[in-house]
Design a protein around this motif. Structure first.
Motif, mmCIF file in Angstrom:
data_model
loop_
_atom_site.group_PDB
_atom_site.id
_atom_site.type_symbol
_atom_site.label_atom_id
_atom_site.label_comp_id
_atom_site.label_asym_id
_atom_site.label_seq_id
_atom_site.Cartn_x
_atom_site.Cartn_y
_atom_site.Cartn_z
ATOM 1 N N PRO A 63 -6.645 -63.802 -32.200
ATOM 2 C CA PRO A 63 -8.221 -64.249 -32.399
ATOM 3 C C PRO A 63 -8.748 -62.517 -32.945
ATOM 4 O O PRO A 63 -9.801 -62.937 -33.493
ATOM 5 N N LEU A 64 -8.426 -61.401 -32.716
ATOM 6 C CA LEU A 64 -8.599 -60.313 -33.207
ATOM 7 C C LEU A 64 -8.407 -60.148 -34.604
ATOM 8 O O LEU A 64 -9.291 -59.634 -35.441
ATOM 9 N N SER A 65 -7.243 -60.985 -35.023
ATOM 10 C CA SER A 65 -7.035 -60.886 -36.629
ATOM 11 C C SER A 65 -8.030 -61.673 -37.155
ATOM 12 O O SER A 65 -8.741 -61.292 -38.413
ATOM 13 N N VAL A 66 -8.520 -62.732 -36.725
ATOM 14 C CA VAL A 66 -9.581 -63.817 -37.257
ATOM 15 C C VAL A 66 -10.968 -62.989 -37.409
ATOM 16 O O VAL A 66 -11.299 -62.953 -38.284
ATOM 17 N N HIS B 285 -14.808 -57.627 -41.291
ATOM 18 C CA HIS B 285 -14.272 -56.482 -42.124
ATOM 19 C C HIS B 285 -14.221 -55.348 -41.217
ATOM 20 O O HIS B 285 -14.817 -54.279 -42.042
ATOM 21 N N TRP B 286 -13.438 -55.194 -40.259
ATOM 22 C CA TRP B 286 -13.080 -53.984 -39.841
ATOM 23 C C TRP B 286 -12.604 -52.947 -40.526
ATOM 24 O O TRP B 286 -11.841 -53.276 -41.421
ATOM 25 N N LEU C 108 -7.056 -50.010 -38.753
ATOM 26 C CA LEU C 108 -7.353 -50.874 -37.565
ATOM 27 C C LEU C 108 -6.760 -52.211 -37.777
ATOM 28 O O LEU C 108 -5.831 -52.812 -37.042
ATOM 29 N N LEU C 109 -7.118 -52.980 -38.827
ATOM 30 C CA LEU C 109 -6.690 -54.306 -38.926
ATOM 31 C C LEU C 109 -5.118 -54.191 -39.379
ATOM 32 O O LEU C 109 -4.409 -55.240 -38.972
ATOM 33 N N PHE C 110 -4.735 -53.353 -40.029
ATOM 34 C CA PHE C 110 -3.305 -52.983 -40.384
ATOM 35 C C PHE C 110 -2.503 -53.334 -39.107
ATOM 36 O O PHE C 110 -1.496 -53.974 -39.045
ATOM 37 N N ALA C 111 -2.886 -52.386 -38.282
ATOM 38 C CA ALA C 111 -2.155 -52.513 -37.025
ATOM 39 C C ALA C 111 -2.071 -53.642 -36.169
ATOM 40 O O ALA C 111 -1.179 -54.065 -35.560
ATOM 41 N N ASN D 244 -3.804 -61.645 -44.925
ATOM 42 C CA ASN D 244 -4.704 -60.551 -44.750
ATOM 43 C C ASN D 244 -3.993 -59.202 -44.755
ATOM 44 O O ASN D 244 -4.510 -58.287 -44.908
ATOM 45 N N LEU D 245 -2.706 -59.071 -44.044
ATOM 46 C CA LEU D 245 -2.041 -57.862 -44.103
ATOM 47 C C LEU D 245 -1.909 -57.265 -45.353
ATOM 48 O O LEU D 245 -2.099 -56.135 -45.636
#
Length: 351
Positions: free
Chosen positions: A15-18, A24-25, A29-32, A223-224
């Motif tokens: 859910p956090l990935s979506v 657009h965080w 942070l998104l990478f981790a 996304n990664l």
């Protein structure tokens, strides 16, 4: 306990990935989040594959585990190719080869060796795989690099396509040899006694989980890939280091865990088949397939690695052949493989 932690990574991370991608965080942070989520999803793929493979024996079980473990990296690499990150793709292939041969096999030998003084596996399979490893890395990867020195880009790509088709054909022939024409021919009598083990999930549930996890990995992987450039700039990492170490470890998380668990259970035939079988699949199937897939995109990928990548892969292959050819291992041999991986990791970091 370990599976519970990985399940939490999926339940929280997906859910956090979506949400993070939509809002657009921060890229770091998104990478981790993406990496941890993929590792969690990969564990589900590994467990589902293991359930499907319990009745199939060590060879087919190892092949299934390696195939679906490599599916994660294949998906990541396709999106990287689409984004034009050729160097990251080649680096991740390098990372998979040395990661499977040195990190996965090293940890398996080390962890298993701490519990058992000696662990044995089929030396006939080890010798057969040694020849294929020599062909895949020493021949098929080195030849394009040597000939590319006196070729233009078009001829180099043509050579890469030809080699890729031959490698895929030989890989399929190797599977036919091991699983059909010579199945059980080199099997020892004691290996024919199979230990009864109940699968974690039924075949139907395992198939559904495998399908859903693959779709989720595809989404998170796309996304990664978009975070690579920002992460490289912010942390001072090169694309080479991201590909060789980060993408390779994340992409192969499923078989990393499975091989170590199998070694701890003293199922070394499965552990070795996962580590070496996955390497062969990367070198002889995934890498050539990516060359052919790249023809669909604007930037084509020749099968030409950098000199450090080639030397790292060749060294890993030779070290693995020397250690595994006797069909016997212990914790010190595992430590030797791990030491080689750490040395290479430091080198790639400093490049």
């Amino acid at each position: 306990m370990f599976n519970r932690i990985l399940s939490i990574l999926v339940v929280v991370g997906l859910p956090l990935s979506v949400i993070g991608s939509l809002m657009h965080w921060n890229a770091l942070l998104l990478f981790a989040i993406y990496c941890l989520t993929i590792i969690g999803l990969a564990s589900f793929m590994g467990r589902a594959t293991e359930s499907l493979a319990i009745v199939a024996g060590p060879r087919i079980g190892g092949l299934l585990n390696a195939t679906f473990g490599n599916a994660v990296e294949l998906i990541i690499s396709i999106f990287a190719l689409k984004a034009g990150l050729i160097s990251v793709v080649l680096a991740s292939l390098t990372g998979s080869v040395i990661g499977n041969l040195l990190l996965v096999a090293g940890l398996s030998f080390f962890v298993g060796g701490l519990k058992y003084k000696r662990q044995k596996f089929n030396e006939y399979d080890a010798r057969h795989n040694s020849g294929l490893l020599m062909f895949a890395v020493i021949v098929a990867f080195v030849i394009p690099e040597v000939f590319a020195q006196t070729m233009n880009d078009t001829d180099t790509l043509t050579l890469s396509i030809g080699i890729s088709i031959i490698m895929i054909g030989l890989y399929l022939a190797a599977l036919f040899f091991k699983l059909v024409t010579h199945r059980g021919v080199y099997q020892k009598k004691e290996e024919q006694i199979e230990e009864h083990e109940s699968p974690e999930w039924s075949g139907k549930i395992a198939t559904i989980i495998l399908f859903l996890a693959t779709i989720a990995v595809a989404y998170v992987s796309e996304n990664l890939v978009h975070t690579f450039e920002t992460v490289a700039h912010e942390l001072g990492w090169s694309e080479l280091f991201i590909g060789v170490i980060v993408v390779a470890i994340v992409g192969n998380a499923a078989e990393h865990a499975s091989a170590i668990i199998m070694a701890y259970k003293n199922k070394m035939d499965v552990a070795v088949e996962i580590a070496i079988g996955s390497t062969l699949q990367i070198a002889m199937f995934v890498a050539p397939l990516l060359v052919l897939i790249s023809l669909l995109f604007s930037e084509k990928m020749p099968l030409v690695f950098t000199l450090p990548e080639l030397i790292a892969m060749a060294t890993g292959v030779l070290l693995m052949i020397v250690i595994s050819n006797d069909g016997d291992t212990n914790w010190f041999e595992g430590a030797t493989l791990l030491a080689a991986y750490v040395i290479m990791g430091i080198g790639f970091y400093l490049l």
